[in-house]
Design a protein around this motif. Structure first.
Motif, PDB file in Angstrom:
ATOM      1  N   THR A   1       0.834  -1.204   0.000  1.00 53.43           N
ATOM      2  CA  THR A   1       0.000   0.000   0.000  1.00 53.43           C
ATOM      3  C   THR A   1       0.867   1.252   0.000  1.00 53.43           C
ATOM      4  OG1 THR A   1      -1.687  -1.202   1.219  1.00 53.43           O
ATOM      5  CG2 THR A   1      -1.873   1.191   1.191  1.00 53.43           C
TER       6      THR A   1
ATOM      7  N   LEU B   1       2.271   1.718  -3.364  1.00 48.17           N
ATOM      8  CA  LEU B   1       1.262   2.078  -4.365  1.00 48.17           C
ATOM      9  C   LEU B   1       0.624   3.424  -4.093  1.00 48.17           C
ATOM     10  CD1 LEU B   1      -0.414  -1.322  -5.237  1.00 48.17           C
ATOM     11  CD2 LEU B   1       1.508  -0.154  -6.300  1.00 48.17           C
TER      12      LEU B   1
ATOM     13  N   TYR C   1       2.793 -15.995 -14.409  1.00 50.92           N
ATOM     14  CA  TYR C   1       3.914 -16.042 -13.476  1.00 50.92           C
ATOM     15  C   TYR C   1       4.731 -17.293 -13.724  1.00 50.92           C
ATOM     16  CZ  TYR C   1       1.831 -19.415 -10.188  1.00 50.92           C
ATOM     17  OH  TYR C   1       1.320 -20.532  -9.611  1.00 50.92           O
TER      18      TYR C   1
ATOM     19  N   ARG D   1      -4.464  -4.726  -9.717  1.00 45.16           N
ATOM     20  CA  ARG D   1      -3.168  -4.187  -9.295  1.00 45.16           C
ATOM     21  C   ARG D   1      -2.295  -3.802 -10.484  1.00 45.16           C
ATOM     22  NH1 ARG D   1      -2.220  -6.584  -3.330  1.00 45.16           N
ATOM     23  NH2 ARG D   1      -4.206  -5.717  -2.684  1.00 45.16           N
TER      24      ARG D   1
ATOM     25  N   LEU E   1      -2.087  -0.224 -11.379  1.00 44.58           N
ATOM     26  CA  LEU E   1      -1.124   0.630 -10.691  1.00 44.58           C
ATOM     27  C   LEU E   1       0.304   0.226 -11.050  1.00 44.58           C
ATOM     28  CD1 LEU E   1      -3.622   0.129  -8.352  1.00 44.58           C
ATOM     29  CD2 LEU E   1      -2.298   2.012  -7.411  1.00 44.58           C
TER      30      LEU E   1
ATOM     31  N   SER F   1       1.603  -2.689 -10.765  1.00 40.12           N
ATOM     32  CA  SER F   1       2.154  -3.573  -9.741  1.00 40.12           C
ATOM     33  C   SER F   1       1.795  -5.016 -10.049  1.00 40.12           C
ATOM     34  CB  SER F   1       1.596  -3.159  -8.380  1.00 40.12           C
ATOM     35  OG  SER F   1       1.848  -4.150  -7.425  1.00 40.12           O
TER      36      SER F   1
ATOM     37  N   ARG G   1       2.677  -9.200  -8.815  1.00 35.08           N
ATOM     38  CA  ARG G   1       3.291  -9.989  -7.751  1.00 35.08           C
ATOM     39  C   ARG G   1       4.658 -10.465  -8.206  1.00 35.08           C
ATOM     40  NH1 ARG G   1      -2.089 -12.290  -6.923  1.00 35.08           N
ATOM     41  NH2 ARG G   1      -2.990 -10.876  -5.403  1.00 35.08           N
ATOM     42  N   ALA G   2       5.525 -10.728  -7.228  1.00 35.87           N
ATOM     43  CA  ALA G   2       6.868 -11.190  -7.546  1.00 35.87           C
ATOM     44  C   ALA G   2       6.797 -12.431  -8.421  1.00 35.87           C
ATOM     45  CB  ALA G   2       7.629 -11.504  -6.259  1.00 35.87           C
ATOM     46  N   GLY G   3       7.566 -12.453  -9.489  1.00 42.95           N
ATOM     47  CA  GLY G   3       7.580 -13.612 -10.376  1.00 42.95           C
ATOM     48  C   GLY G   3       6.573 -13.502 -11.505  1.00 42.95           C
TER      49      GLY G   3
ATOM     50  N   ARG H   1       5.623   6.630 -10.080  1.00 40.59           N
ATOM     51  CA  ARG H   1       5.304   7.035  -8.707  1.00 40.59           C
ATOM     52  C   ARG H   1       4.222   8.090  -8.672  1.00 40.59           C
ATOM     53  NH1 ARG H   1      10.743   6.958  -7.358  1.00 40.59           N
ATOM     54  NH2 ARG H   1      10.861   9.213  -7.514  1.00 40.59           N
TER      55      ARG H   1
ATOM     56  N   ARG I   1       0.878   6.450  -9.349  1.00 42.24           N
ATOM     57  CA  ARG I   1       0.359   5.726  -8.188  1.00 42.24           C
ATOM     58  C   ARG I   1      -0.075   6.725  -7.126  1.00 42.24           C
ATOM     59  NH1 ARG I   1       5.153   1.190  -7.620  1.00 42.24           N
ATOM     60  NH2 ARG I   1       4.369  -0.198  -9.235  1.00 42.24           N
ATOM     61  N   GLY I   2      -1.315   6.685  -6.783  1.00 45.71           N
ATOM     62  CA  GLY I   2      -1.808   7.627  -5.786  1.00 45.71           C
ATOM     63  C   GLY I   2      -2.233   8.932  -6.422  1.00 45.71           C
TER      64      GLY I   2
ATOM     65  N   GLN J   1      -7.829  -4.685   0.283  1.00 48.54           N
ATOM     66  CA  GLN J   1      -8.908  -5.513   0.811  1.00 48.54           C
ATOM     67  C   GLN J   1      -9.195  -5.302   2.284  1.00 48.54           C
ATOM     68  OE1 GLN J   1      -9.980 -10.202   1.146  1.00 48.54           O
ATOM     69  NE2 GLN J   1      -8.741  -9.497  -0.515  1.00 48.54           N
TER      70      GLN J   1
ATOM     71  N   HIS K   1      -4.826  -4.662   7.507  1.00 43.41           N
ATOM     72  CA  HIS K   1      -3.517  -5.115   7.051  1.00 43.41           C
ATOM     73  C   HIS K   1      -2.818  -4.079   6.176  1.00 43.41           C
ATOM     74  CE1 HIS K   1      -5.122  -9.470   7.500  1.00 43.41           C
ATOM     75  NE2 HIS K   1      -4.763  -8.946   8.651  1.00 43.41           N
ATOM     76  N   ALA K   2      -3.595  -3.153   5.629  1.00 44.07           N
ATOM     77  CA  ALA K   2      -3.035  -2.226   4.652  1.00 44.07           C
ATOM     78  C   ALA K   2      -2.440  -0.981   5.302  1.00 44.07           C
ATOM     79  CB  ALA K   2      -4.100  -1.828   3.637  1.00 44.07           C
TER      80      ALA K   2
ATOM     81  N   MET L   1      -6.745   8.117   2.605  1.00 42.35           N
ATOM     82  CA  MET L   1      -5.370   8.077   2.126  1.00 42.35           C
ATOM     83  C   MET L   1      -5.353   7.943   0.605  1.00 42.35           C
ATOM     84  SD  MET L   1      -2.545   5.814   4.033  1.00 42.35           S
ATOM     85  CE  MET L   1      -2.663   4.276   3.148  1.00 42.35           C
TER      86      MET L   1
END
Lengths: 327, 282, 571
Positions: free
Chosen positions: A215, A218, C23, C61, C64, C66, C68-70, C94, C97-98, C106, C110-111, C172
């Motif tokens: 986050t 991003l 991937y 994702r 943006l 982005s 995932r790795a791989g 950059r 993004r945002g 989600q 956690h974010a 945010m």
């Protein structure tokens, strides 16, 4: 918060009491005649009796423990069986000398290892990571007496920049010791760095994979800011205990390193006392190192609370939950 | 969520394979060593002291004229024996205590944790030296002492690994059936911490080898003239400049064994999804 | 396929053209998204819909830049605000993004970074795009998302409720006034009432800010509420793409039809309770007066609780206060409520996982006990933990768990897990009988004997939940306690598991205590419903009464907050 602190400190005190109990029992109360063990088979009856009295073996185990513990609490660690001097003084000097090599080793070792651990994590799978990981694996696998021996060989014999060993003995002054601390410090850094690097690397990788690190990235932050502000603080948490163990181990007297470099610290004192079977000194060293271990772990826990607000146990979150969104 | 990238994993397996091979070879050599060279590992020969490498003595001789190759080949026996016995005892003991503590979860857990902490608070080397001072240097004294020193660390790790298992549905189902603690620990919990225990075994074994060698180096482990790597390094290092192989050979052998154990532990941990680096704390 | 866009003159703010993402798994490239194409115009909202593994989050994702790795983009292009996202140099990426497109992840819990105060995290988002990060500006953002008390900004994430965390995450994301908001399952982790509030907020923000929205969701109810267009995905590929109302009302693809049919919906008008599946047994008009006795003999209470108090630890506040309810033989009592309402605690106390402090429980361990028609006598051992209950009681009450992933011992085969209660309760004795019984139980839950040799890792979530049910049935219980058993499952699987549960109840005459937060699910299975809030029952009655004509304001609020398909489909 305050309650949590008090609880944590009390836990430390209980642990220390238990440790002192274990040390005392392991050395004084176990089956067999300790005095006989210490003096050998051909000791005279008088010598044995004298020894039993010195060690407080005449009394019941509990009374002996109480007297010994009481002594510790009032700063009286007993007298050395060998020199007859107060143990407190002997240990104080040796501990000071150990600090002289341990503190620089800790400062350099921790800073360097954390930086390398983060660097390896960021370059995961690439050349820099592979070399850092391989070197730390090797450093973990080679015992410190080997590293120290090799350093002595290279520096003191092949290219004599540093004095290899301290020749002054126990009453060496600060000025005599200073030039001699570098090789021990390098050895200690090499030995402790491996564990911290590995722990920091793995923790940083885990934290970089969290939702909040993603986050932060991003929302348009620079990678450096993501790393320093969002990843590293949390990644440090599981590494703190690793650092604590290493520090405790260092301060506890790096027996091997001090022996090889003939450095008059706590570790060397430990070996001497074992050879001379100076039980009161050994017991006192055990208590001092246990105290160091417990305090360092306490500090690590407090640091964790400082870094991670979740560990401060605020009750606000619970209060906030029920009234949420109902309006 | 986490996508496993398989490429580095494959490389890991090979590294682990090399590690395991190094360990197996070291063990084989230790077992077969008496038949591998024509020399005795302990008989001295003043005429042949401190020789360099010759066709008769490939790695030269030490200050008492003993063949360095022979002593190096046999030098792993003591450390391996102590490591195997002590690690087995420590891991077994630690696993049981850790699993019980995790399941007990209450005052018993708290009490166990405090005792473990207290034992851990005395540095390993000091604890060993204390025990050796009181009980002497016998093999079993050292084995038991090393076990006692390492069991608490294993217990702590196993307790941590068993906590999530204790709160799982299958343990709850067993509790709801009314099953007693021991069958639950044996049937439901222990099989699920086996991964962790295996990794612990490999990792502790490497530490015990280091610790035992250190003890021997300090003069509190193997007794002369027993061939032992730690002891050899101690004996031969004064002659390092004259006959370096006497020191270098045991160093290399020791390093090969411990690196092998570490690689094997890393590979095992990786394959079983146990985070090994993070638990160097215990 | 492409829905006609009549956005006169405007360029799409998002243009995803033929995007494929794969991937690397060893030497193979595994596709996670294949030839995905869609556009989003300013102010518009699109939903990417699918079950887990459909690739919807991957696509979101990718907007943006982005992956995932791989993973890597193997074909097509992603253009956002005219820029090719995967060709942008780092500084531009950059600022995109945002700045142009912002993500609300989600689970806000956690974010948000746990070690930073939320105001600091909002300020960072502002500063990253060179904007004024003054306290006043942050407070205005907090007002925009209706965070409430501005002092909440000084808190750490864990000191906020789930809804407040989600509002902070939205603030945010909105900080740099992006043109597109990507919402990845924005309400999945929230309680119904909170979900309602967040959805209302999102609707309000869309109309005031005119921001375009890309919603990722598995919940067709949420989709119906937010999205103008919908792209249904399955295994990385497009299944259907069109206007939301049309896709939901008249799905073109078979898969979409299954999804729509499986989606839980709360029927608020119907006079019937638990759905049309088996009219012979369900008599929702039985409101305590015993009108349903005609259906089956002896529908006395199997279990009756009176004034049950439960707390987790000594000294802790009561988690359940004065729980009083009855479960009739062969019927289902659903206990509903939000997280923290104490509903799962009731399940644990009845299952004997925690001891109850006060109260009375009576229980008819055998069907003949219940046939008397009156409540059986209270038994004190039911207040205790399972270890102190009689074997008969332990056997008669069986539990099925919330999280199917953790419910089965990963080290044991399915057959072993099911055989354990058979052996423990000595249901059958010989080895051959056990094997035979395991197989028949597997068949009964819709699997077959070949599953006995597998381990849980080889099963899907739905299959694991079926095994969990089979393990419970092995003991031949009279009461099944089902604790949120469908929560972690995809909707289509959820519907199957619910149907299975009802079929089993009918066949075996099982009574059931069904714990759930989802009223639409409850309507599908329950005869009676008890609504809990803060450890107490606020209202209980037949499913018909509670779900159609609730008396208590809290029940009404829960019902009004429920997001489902019924309105969207009826329109």
């Amino acid at each position: 918060m305050a309650q949590l602190l008090i609880r944590r400190i009390l836990t430390s005190v209980v642990t220390l009491l238990l440790a002192s109990f274990l040390v005392y029992f392991a050395t004084s109360a176990l089956p067999g005649d300790v005095a006989q063990q210490l003096l050998g088979q051909d000791a005279t009856e008088e010598a044995l009796a004298q020894m039993r009295e010195d060690l407080g073996l005449e009394q019941s185990v509990w009374a002996g423990y109480a007297a010994w513990l009481g002594g510790i609490l009032t700063g009286d660690l007993g007298t050395s069986l060998v020199s007859g001097e107060p143990v407190a003084g002997i240990i104080g000097g040796a501990f000071g000398n150990t600090l002289l090599i341990a503190v620089p080793a800790i400062v350099i070792g921790v800073a360097l290892s954390l930086a390398l651990g983060v660097a390896a994590a960021v370059r995961r799978g690439r050349g820099a990571d592979t070399s850092i990981s391989m070197i730390s694996l090797a450093a973990m696998s080679i015992p410190e007496f080997v590293i120290a021996t090799l350093l002595v060989l290279v520096f003191a014999i092949a290219m004599p920049v540093f004095p290899a060993v301290v020749l002054m003995g126990d009453d060496a002054g600060l000025g005599d010791l200073l030039p001699a601390v570098w090789l021990p410090v390098v050895t200690l850094v090499l030995v402790m760095a491996a564990y911290i690097i590995r722990a920091m690397r793995s923790s940083t990788i885990d934290t970089m994979a969290t939702e909040y690190a993603l986050t932060a990235e991003l929302k348009g932050l620079r990678r450096r800011d993501v790393l320093l502000r969002h990843v590293v603080p949390t990644a440090l948490l599981p590494v703190l205990p690793v650092i604590a163990i290493n520090i405790a181990w260092l301060l506890g007297g790096v027996v091997v390193v001090e022996t090889i470099f003939n450095y008059p610290g706590l570790g060397a004192l430990m070996i001497d006392s074992v050879s001379t079977r100076d039980l009161p000194v050994l017991q006192a060293i055990a208590i001092v190192t246990a105290t160091v271990y417990v305090s360092v772990n306490l500090v690590a826990d407090l640091l964790a609370m400082l870094i991670d607000p979740r560990q401060r146990g605020t009750t606000r979150s619970r209060a906030a939950a029920p009234k949420e969104e109902t309006a | 969520m986490s996508t496993q990238t398989a490429a580095p994993r494959q490389r890991r397996i090979t590294a682990a394979g090399i590690g395991a091979a190094a360990v197996v070879v070291t063990i084989l050599i230790a077992l077969l060593s008496p038949w591998l060279t024509p020399y005795s590992a302990v008989a001295t020969n003043a005429d042949a002291a401190l020789l360099g490498p010759t066709p008769a003595h490939w790695l030269g001789t030490d200050q008492y004229g003993r063949d360095v190759l022979t002593r190096t080949l046999e030098g792993g026996r003591y450390a391996l024996l102590v490591a195997f016995l002590a690690t087995s005892i420590a891991v077994t003991l630690g696993t049981l205590v850790g699993a019980v503590a995790a399941y007990a979860d209450g005052w018993l857990d708290e009490a166990i944790s405090r005792v473990l902490d207290a034992i851990l608070s005395v540095p390993a080397v000091l604890a060993l030296l204390l025990i050796v001072t009181v009980f002497g240097q016998g093999l079993w004294v050292i084995v038991l002492a090393v076990s006692i020193v390492y069991a608490p660390a294993v217990a702590r790790v196993v307790r941590g690994a068993a906590r999530p298992v204790v709160s799982s549905g299958y343990v709850a189902a067993a509790r709801a059936r009314g099953e007693r603690a021991l069958p639950i620990i044996g049937r439901e919990i222990l099989p699920n911490v086996l991964d962790t225990v295996l990794v612990e075994f490999a990792m502790r074994a490497s530490w015990v080898v280091l610790l035992v060698s250190t003890l021997s180096f300090l003069g509190f482990g193997a007794n002369p003239p027993t061939p032992d790597w730690g002891l050899m390094i101690q004996e031969n290092r004064t002659a390092l400049t004259v006959a370096p192989l006497g020191t270098v050979a045991p160093i290399v052998s020791l390093a090969v064994l411990v690196i092998g154990l570490n690689l094997a532990a890393d590979g095992l941990a990786k394959r079983m999804g146990v985070d090994r680096a993070a638990r160097a704390a215990a | 396929m492409t829905p006609a866009r009549a956005q006169a003159g405007a360029d799409p703010v998002i243009d995803v053209a033929n995007v494929s993402i794969s991937y690397a798994s060893g030497t193979r490239m595994v596709p996670v998204a294949r030839n995905i194409t869609f556009q989003v115009y300013p102010g518009e909202a699109i939903a990417l819909v699918g079950e887990s593994g459909s690739g919807k989050s991957t696509i979101a994702r990718a907007l943006l830049g982005s992956l995932r790795a791989g993973s890597q983009l193997v074909g097509g292009s992603v253009r956002v605000g005219g820029a090719d996202v995967f060709a942008l140099p780092a500084p531009e990426l950059r600022s995109l993004r945002g700045g142009t497109v912002a993500l609300v992840a989600q689970n806000a819990g956690h974010a948000l970074t746990p070690s930073l105060r939320v105001s600091t995290q909002i300020a960072e988002a502002l500063r990253a795009h060179g904007l004024d990060a003054s306290a006043a500006r942050i407070t205005r953002l907090a007002e925009l998302v209706r965070l409430g008390d501005p002092s909440l900004l000084q808190r750490y994430p864990h000191e906020l409720s789930g809804g407040q965390q989600q509002r902070v995450a939205i603030a945010m994301a909105l900080a740099a006034e992006p043109e597109v908001l990507v919402l990845d399952e924005p309400t999945t982790a929230l309680d119904v009432v909170t979900q309602r509030a967040i959805l209302d907020l999102l609707a309000e923000l869309r109309s005031t800010l005119g921001v375009a929205v890309v919603l990722v969701s598995h919940d067709l109810g949420v989709v119906a509420e937010i999205a103008d267009t919908v792209l249904v995905m399955r295994r990385g590929a497009e299944v259907e793409y069109g206007r939301t109302a049309q896709v939901l009302r008249a799905p073109g693809a078979e898969y979409t039809r299954t999804l729509v049919a499986a989606a839980p919906r709360l029927d608020r008008d119907a006079a019937q309770g638990p759905g049309p599946a088996d009219p012979e047994h369900r008599e929702p008009s039985r409101d305590g007066a015993g009108a349903g006795q005609a259906a089956r003999p002896g529908p006395g209470p199997v279990l009756a609780c009176r004034g049950l108090d439960v707390r987790y630890r000594r000294g802790a506040p009561l988690a359940v206060k004065g729980f009083t309810a009855e479960i009739m033989s062969g019927e289902t009592l659903a206990v509903v409520g939000e997280s923290g309402s104490g509903k799962s605690t009731v399940a644990q106390a009845l299952a004997g996982l925690i001891a109850a402090e006060n109260g009375e429980i009576s229980f008819a361990a055998t069907p003949s006990d219940a046939a008397e028609g009156s409540a059986p006598a209270p038994r004190s051992d039911l207040l205790k933990r399972a270890g102190r209950r009689s074997l008969q009681v332990r056997r008669a009450i069986q539990l099925v768990f919330q999280n199917a992933d953790l419910a089965l011992n990963p080290r044991r085969t399915v057959g072993d897990s099911i055989a354990r209660p058979l052996r423990y309760f000595r249901v059958v004795r010989s080895r051959a009988q056990i094997a035979e019984r395991v197989e028949s139980l597997l068949t009964e839950v819709g699997l077959d004997g070949s599953f006995a040799g597998r381990v849980p890792a080889q099963l899907s979530g739905g299959q694991r939940q079926r095994i969990g049910i089979a393990r419970a049935l092995a003991a031949e219980p009279s009461l099944l306690i089902a604790d949120e058993i469908t929560t972690a499952l995809d909707v289509s699987v959820q519907a199957e598991v619910l149907d299975l549960l009802r079929a089993l109840q009918r066949r075996r005459g099982l009574s059931c205590l069904f714990i759930s937060h989802d009223l639409a699910v409850v309507q599908r299975v329950a005869d009676h419903v008890a609504v809990m809030k803060s450890g107490e029952i606020v209202e209980q009655g037949t499913a018909g009464q509670i779900l159609i004509a609730p008396a208590h304001p809290y029940t009404r609020q829960l019902l009004d907050s429920t997001v489902d398909l019924s309105t969207a489909v009826k329109e």
